[in-house]
Design a protein around this motif. Structure first.
Motif, short mmCIF file in Angstrom:
data_model
loop_
_atom_site.label_atom_id
_atom_site.label_comp_id
_atom_site.label_asym_id
_atom_site.label_seq_id
_atom_site.Cartn_x
_atom_site.Cartn_y
_atom_site.Cartn_z
N TYR A 193 -0.25 5.95 -6.81
CA TYR A 193 -1.95 4.65 -6.51
C TYR A 193 -3.07 4.48 -6.07
O TYR A 193 -3.00 3.77 -6.12
N GLN A 194 -2.76 4.80 -4.78
CA GLN A 194 -3.37 4.62 -2.96
C GLN A 194 -4.77 4.61 -3.31
O GLN A 194 -5.34 5.84 -4.29
N LEU A 247 1.09 -0.99 0.09
CA LEU A 247 -0.25 0.00 0.19
C LEU A 247 0.40 1.06 0.07
O LEU A 247 0.77 2.60 0.09
N LYS A 248 2.14 0.66 0.75
CA LYS A 248 2.45 2.74 0.99
C LYS A 248 3.62 2.53 -0.40
O LYS A 248 3.81 3.52 -0.59
N TYR A 261 1.18 4.34 -2.39
CA TYR A 261 0.88 5.91 -2.81
C TYR A 261 2.17 6.26 -3.04
O TYR A 261 1.77 7.87 -3.23
N GLU A 262 3.58 5.75 -3.31
CA GLU A 262 3.94 6.67 -3.74
C GLU A 262 4.13 7.01 -5.24
O GLU A 262 4.93 7.98 -5.54
N LEU A 272 -2.32 1.51 5.45
CA LEU A 272 -1.55 2.98 4.62
C LEU A 272 -1.26 3.94 6.29
O LEU A 272 -0.33 4.80 6.23
#
Length: 245
Positions: free
Chosen positions: A151-152, A143-144, A147-148, A201
């Motif tokens: 695409y969260q 997930l992280k 996010y980076e 997250l």
């Protein structure tokens, strides 16, 4: 052509090249994701030893070529020995490193991604309970990474219509949770899996490692993997080998 460049790298993976060489896929702090040739590494008399094995962290000297770098020096920084002795730890590391390779473009330095990878490997080296595919740490790392990469998943409202209704589905095409009215666009999702995604997250890696493996985290990982596949166009081989792809 620029001269040799120093870089600190996580070795993501490697594959044979000819009879004696290998190509290593690296995520470097200074250069981003790059591929490099390691000459003679497969010879019995190789001077490289195990320094460039996947999941090691190394300080490298890289010589740029037409399409690939060449590694001419390598010094170990981190070797995660406990991780290597644990089948589930190796599976988890393979999933996370393959995902990092999939969501990062070449030659774009991302210090946050480098730190995320290194810290995830450190936490995995401390040991995880249960199966890698049901680990909150693996879920959180994926997930992280998403996010980076920008695409969260949408987890606080319906990704299709924007309402705050009860989430009954997860849609990779829509980018996250979908409400009852839009549930036909996604696969069913349980409240426990949604909570596992939220934890992934908002909690730090160390906190995620302390959580027990669970079916809810496994369900959430399958949904997040659908999102990863939608954006990258490929599925994670390491997850398929682990029986969860």
């Amino acid at each position: 052509m620029p001269g040799p460049q120093k870089a600190r790298a996580v070795v993501l993976s490697s594959r044979p090249l000819g009879e004696a060489d290998r190509i290593v896929r690296l995520f470097t702090r200074e250069l981003g994701r790059v591929d490099a040739v390691v000459k003679g590494v497969r010879k019995t008399t190789s001077r490289w030893g195990g320094r460039l094995e996947p999941f090691n962290v190394c300080d490298l000297l890289l010589h740029p070529g037409r399409s690939l770098y060449t590694v001419t020096q390598a010094q170990l920084v981190d070797v995660f020995m406990r991780l290597r002795a644990d089948r589930e730890g190796l599976t988890a590391a393979a999933i996370v490193c393959e995902a990092a390779a999939g969501v990062t473009p070449e030659h774009e330095p991302e210090e946050r991604v480098f730190a995320l990878l290194r810290n995830t490997l450190r936490e995995l080296d401390r040991g995880i309970s249960g199966r890698a595919v049901e680990s909150p740490l693996v879920l959180g790392a994926l997930l992280k990474l998403l996010y980076e990469a920008g695409y969260q998943p949408v987890l606080d409202a319906c990704a299709a219509c924007g309402s705050g209704g009860l989430s009954l589905g997860f849609s990779a095409a829509r980018g996250g949770l979908v409400c009852a009215d839009c549930a036909g666009e996604g696969v069913p999702v349980t409240p426990e899996a949604v909570e596992a995604m939220l934890d992934g997250l908002r909690l730090p890696l160390a906190g995620l490692r302390e959580l027990p493996s669970s079916p809810a985290a496994g369900e959430a990982l399958r949904d997040v993997h659908r999102l990863y596949a939608y954006h990258t166009g490929s599925r994670l081989r390491a997850l398929r080998i682990a029986g969860a792809g």
